[in-house]
Design a protein around this motif. Structure first.
Motif, PDB file in Angstrom:
ATOM      1  N   LEU A 261       0.824  -1.210   0.000  1.00 35.37           N
ATOM      2  CA  LEU A 261       0.000   0.000   0.000  1.00 35.37           C
ATOM      3  C   LEU A 261       0.857   1.259   0.000  1.00 35.37           C
ATOM      4  CD1 LEU A 261      -2.748  -1.205   2.476  1.00 35.37           C
ATOM      5  CD2 LEU A 261      -3.118  -0.597   0.072  1.00 35.37           C
ATOM      6  N   LEU A 262       1.956   1.248   0.739  1.00 35.47           N
ATOM      7  CA  LEU A 262       2.863   2.401   0.721  1.00 35.47           C
ATOM      8  C   LEU A 262       3.458   2.613  -0.666  1.00 35.47           C
ATOM      9  CD1 LEU A 262       4.698   1.882   4.137  1.00 35.47           C
ATOM     10  CD2 LEU A 262       3.083   3.719   3.568  1.00 35.47           C
ATOM     11  N   GLU A 263       3.643   1.531  -1.404  1.00 37.40           N
ATOM     12  CA  GLU A 263       4.170   1.628  -2.768  1.00 37.40           C
ATOM     13  C   GLU A 263       3.074   1.967  -3.778  1.00 37.40           C
ATOM     14  OE1 GLU A 263       7.737   0.848  -3.844  1.00 37.40           O
ATOM     15  OE2 GLU A 263       7.635   1.740  -1.851  1.00 37.40           O
ATOM     16  N   HIS A 264       1.822   1.934  -3.337  1.00 35.68           N
ATOM     17  CA  HIS A 264       0.686   2.312  -4.194  1.00 35.68           C
ATOM     18  C   HIS A 264      -0.127   3.367  -3.443  1.00 35.68           C
ATOM     19  CE1 HIS A 264       1.842  -1.654  -5.769  1.00 35.68           C
ATOM     20  NE2 HIS A 264       1.304  -1.274  -6.914  1.00 35.68           N
ATOM     21  N   PRO A 265       0.383   4.588  -3.358  1.00 38.94           N
ATOM     22  CA  PRO A 265      -0.227   5.613  -2.491  1.00 38.94           C
ATOM     23  C   PRO A 265      -1.668   5.944  -2.831  1.00 38.94           C
ATOM     24  CG  PRO A 265       1.475   6.555  -3.928  1.00 38.94           C
ATOM     25  CD  PRO A 265       1.595   5.081  -4.037  1.00 38.94           C
ATOM     26  N   GLU A 266      -2.075   5.816  -4.088  1.00 40.05           N
ATOM     27  CA  GLU A 266      -3.463   6.129  -4.422  1.00 40.05           C
ATOM     28  C   GLU A 266      -4.403   5.091  -3.819  1.00 40.05           C
ATOM     29  OE1 GLU A 266      -2.261   3.021  -7.133  1.00 40.05           O
ATOM     30  OE2 GLU A 266      -1.268   4.839  -6.419  1.00 40.05           O
ATOM     31  N   GLN A 267      -3.961   3.831  -3.766  1.00 38.29           N
ATOM     32  CA  GLN A 267      -4.760   2.787  -3.149  1.00 38.29           C
ATOM     33  C   GLN A 267      -4.796   2.966  -1.628  1.00 38.29           C
ATOM     34  OE1 GLN A 267      -6.410   0.292  -5.067  1.00 38.29           O
ATOM     35  NE2 GLN A 267      -5.802   1.726  -6.662  1.00 38.29           N
ATOM     36  N   LEU A 268      -3.662   3.336  -1.063  1.00 38.55           N
ATOM     37  CA  LEU A 268      -3.593   3.584   0.376  1.00 38.55           C
ATOM     38  C   LEU A 268      -4.505   4.747   0.759  1.00 38.55           C
ATOM     39  CD1 LEU A 268      -2.438   3.169   3.191  1.00 38.55           C
ATOM     40  CD2 LEU A 268      -0.439   4.521   2.518  1.00 38.55           C
ATOM     41  N   ALA A 269      -4.495   5.802  -0.034  1.00 39.48           N
ATOM     42  CA  ALA A 269      -5.329   6.968   0.261  1.00 39.48           C
ATOM     43  C   ALA A 269      -6.808   6.605   0.237  1.00 39.48           C
ATOM     44  CB  ALA A 269      -5.039   8.083  -0.742  1.00 39.48           C
ATOM     45  N   ALA A 270      -7.206   5.794  -0.739  1.00 38.84           N
ATOM     46  CA  ALA A 270      -8.613   5.386  -0.834  1.00 38.84           C
ATOM     47  C   ALA A 270      -9.009   4.523   0.358  1.00 38.84           C
ATOM     48  CB  ALA A 270      -8.843   4.627  -2.138  1.00 38.84           C
ATOM     49  N   LEU A 271      -8.115   3.654   0.797  1.00 36.73           N
ATOM     50  CA  LEU A 271      -8.412   2.796   1.941  1.00 36.73           C
ATOM     51  C   LEU A 271      -8.455   3.606   3.235  1.00 36.73           C
ATOM     52  CD1 LEU A 271      -8.877  -0.043   3.045  1.00 36.73           C
ATOM     53  CD2 LEU A 271      -6.402  -0.368   3.092  1.00 36.73           C
ATOM     54  N   ARG A 272      -7.531   4.556   3.365  1.00 37.29           N
ATOM     55  CA  ARG A 272      -7.481   5.395   4.563  1.00 37.29           C
ATOM     56  C   ARG A 272      -8.740   6.258   4.688  1.00 37.29           C
ATOM     57  NH1 ARG A 272      -3.414   8.558   3.248  1.00 37.29           N
ATOM     58  NH2 ARG A 272      -1.771   7.249   4.142  1.00 37.29           N
ATOM     59  N   ALA A 273      -9.269   6.687   3.569  1.00 37.87           N
ATOM     60  CA  ALA A 273     -10.381   7.636   3.591  1.00 37.87           C
ATOM     61  C   ALA A 273     -11.741   6.974   3.784  1.00 37.87           C
ATOM     62  CB  ALA A 273     -10.402   8.441   2.292  1.00 37.87           C
ATOM     63  N   THR A 274     -11.834   5.678   3.519  1.00 36.49           N
ATOM     64  CA  THR A 274     -13.155   5.040   3.513  1.00 36.49           C
ATOM     65  C   THR A 274     -13.634   4.706   4.920  1.00 36.49           C
ATOM     66  OG1 THR A 274     -14.511   3.292   2.536  1.00 36.49           O
ATOM     67  CG2 THR A 274     -12.329   2.660   3.318  1.00 36.49           C
ATOM     68  N   GLU A 275     -14.940   4.756   5.079  1.00 33.77           N
ATOM     69  CA  GLU A 275     -15.592   4.250   6.278  1.00 33.77           C
ATOM     70  C   GLU A 275     -16.518   3.097   5.916  1.00 33.77           C
ATOM     71  OE1 GLU A 275     -17.509   7.371   8.387  1.00 33.77           O
ATOM     72  OE2 GLU A 275     -15.672   8.507   8.738  1.00 33.77           O
ATOM     73  N   ASP A 276     -16.389   2.616   4.693  1.00 29.99           N
ATOM     74  CA  ASP A 276     -17.244   1.539   4.186  1.00 29.99           C
ATOM     75  C   ASP A 276     -16.608   0.196   4.499  1.00 29.99           C
ATOM     76  OD1 ASP A 276     -18.825  -0.220   2.837  1.00 29.99           O
ATOM     77  OD2 ASP A 276     -18.559   0.674   0.850  1.00 29.99           O
ATOM     78  N   PRO A 277     -17.184  -0.605   5.388  1.00 30.75           N
ATOM     79  CA  PRO A 277     -16.591  -1.902   5.712  1.00 30.75           C
ATOM     80  C   PRO A 277     -16.511  -2.847   4.518  1.00 30.75           C
ATOM     81  CG  PRO A 277     -18.788  -1.691   6.678  1.00 30.75           C
ATOM     82  CD  PRO A 277     -18.410  -0.344   6.155  1.00 30.75           C
ATOM     83  N   LYS A 278     -17.402  -2.672   3.554  1.00 30.68           N
ATOM     84  CA  LYS A 278     -17.349  -3.520   2.360  1.00 30.68           C
ATOM     85  C   LYS A 278     -16.111  -3.217   1.526  1.00 30.68           C
ATOM     86  CE  LYS A 278     -22.319  -4.377   1.920  1.00 30.68           C
ATOM     87  NZ  LYS A 278     -23.524  -4.240   1.040  1.00 30.68           N
ATOM     88  N   LEU A 279     -15.723  -1.950   1.433  1.00 30.69           N
ATOM     89  CA  LEU A 279     -14.504  -1.604   0.704  1.00 30.69           C
ATOM     90  C   LEU A 279     -13.279  -2.136   1.436  1.00 30.69           C
ATOM     91  CD1 LEU A 279     -13.071  -0.215  -1.617  1.00 30.69           C
ATOM     92  CD2 LEU A 279     -13.140   1.922  -0.322  1.00 30.69           C
TER      93      LEU A 279
END
Length: 409
Positions: A261-279
């Motif tokens: 995730l650190l090597e894919h910052p856009e994916q990390l940002a999306a995961l950090r920002a979500t409150e959706d347990p399904k995501l």
């Protein structure tokens, strides 16, 4: 007409294969070549044997669901991972290396504690463990080795709580587990590590007989040992399996998943920002697919001749089913080398497939969901404290990962 592929040739490539330099998350390029050009072919193992290697997603699922493919590690032709692994599997048999009906009978003895509903009930406790470890990291010096400070303690604390094993003994069981899973361990060292762990758990079971608790080992005593279904030594060996599997794999997924995730910052940002347990749950499945840390392949041996895609696997032939490259099969996952946490990756085979798929997968999923939804949110500036090219990767064992992961914030 079915074509029988030629007998093994002396130029069969060695297995396992080395990963390409600079591509730590990708399976070996040789496996991709085989998948494209000859998805069923022969490879050469440490002992000179030449089992089949299976690289396509559909082939792997077909064969893992075929009762003519055996998990019995005592059968001639079984493709052992190493000399140490062979000694360990011959020294103590577990349900993992048994076929039905014995496999199903023994597995059922420990299935209920790992049911999805029971695992979900552990979520608050796992959340507390994760938060406490993050608190300790934030209060301490930095940089910090995330493996030792977080990735390893999380599943170790959880499995200790579940089994009823004192966490203060974690250095002992982690040290012995490393010997068992390392391909280079001497056979006698593996056997000794297994016996040391079994002795330890045997003593713990004796203590629990006098003072039972609400844990899996106490329940094994009351429900299986005292009823005559297994001996206390059998219960101790079952505990060895669950204790090792319960921390080693998840620890590596936490650390390696964080690095990815650190090597894919856009994916990390999306995961950090979500409150959706399904995501979050979907991100876990995608990281399991993308990384497939059980990178040595599922090992089997054919009980009968099996025809598949114009080839014949003969009775007695060893079979290595490579989940890492099967999870990068473009026929199953479009653009498979791209990490995409919004992808529907639920058909991955990181936990295997069929009756032998991983017993502890509900627990692993729970732990990873809690970690991936908490760590990066609570430490939003988490970053590597060194270059990826300076990290040491675990290519020499049954489970892939990183030895250390220095991070800061």
């Amino acid at each position: 007409m079915t074509e029988t592929l030629p007998e093994p040739r002396t130029d069969a490539p060695d297995f396992p294969m080395a990963r390409s330099s600079g591509c730590p998350f990708d399976p070996p390029s040789q496996l991709r070549t085989l998948q494209q050009e000859k998805p069923l072919s022969k490879v050469r193992l440490w002992d000179g044997s030449t089992p089949w290697v299976v690289t396509r997603h559909d082939q792997l699922r077909t064969l893992l669901g075929d009762p003519r493919i055996s998990s019995d590690a005592t059968l001639p032709g079984y493709p052992h991972r190493s000399a140490g692994s062979k000694a360990g599997e011959e020294h103590r048999r577990t349900f993992i290396t048994m076929d039905d009906p014995d496999h199903a009978r023994i597995r059922r003895m420990v299935t209920a504690p790992f049911a999805i509903r029971r695992m979900e009930a552990l979520r608050p406790a796992v959340q507390t463990i994760v938060d406490d470890l993050i608190d300790a990291m934030l209060a301490g010096p930095k940089p910090v080795n995330l493996v030792q400070a977080f990735a390893l303690p999380v599943p170790s604390l959880v499995i200790c709580e579940l089994l009823g094993v004192p966490y203060e003994d974690h250095d002992f069981f982690q040290r012995n587990t490393k010997i068992i899973v390392h391909h280079g361990s001497a056979p006698e060292a593996v056997v000794q590590a297994l016996e040391d762990l079994a002795d330890y758990l045997d003593r713990l079971l004796t203590a629990k007989r006098a003072n039972p608790a609400d844990d899996l080992l106490s329940h094994l005593l009351a429900e299986r040992v005292d009823t005559g279904e297994m001996t206390q030594r059998d219960a101790a060996r079952m505990g060895v399996l669950l204790l090792g599997a319960g921390h080693e794999t998840t620890a590596n997924m936490i650390a390696l998943g964080t690095l990815a995730l650190l090597e894919h910052p856009e994916q990390l940002a999306a995961l950090r920002a979500t409150e959706d347990p399904k995501l979050v749950a979907g991100a876990v499945e995608e990281l399991l697919r993308y990384l497939t840390i059980a990178h040595s392949g599922r090992r089997r041996v054919a009980l009968e001749d099996i025809e598949i895609d114009g080839a014949t696997i003969r009775a007695g032939d060893g079979v290595v089913l490579t989940g890492d490259i099967a999870n990068r099969d473009p026929a199953a996952f479009p653009d498979p080398d791209r990490l995409d946490i919004t992808r529907d990756a639920r058909s991955h085979v990181a936990f295997g497939f069929g009756v032998h798929q991983c017993l502890g997968q509900p627990l692993a999923r729970l732990e990873l969901q809690v970690v991936y939804s908490t760590l990066y949110r609570r430490i939003p500036t988490l970053a590597l404290a060194t270059g990826t090219d300076r990290l040491r990767f675990k290519g020499d064992g049954a489970v892939y990962g990183v030895y250390e992961l220095p991070v800061t914030w």
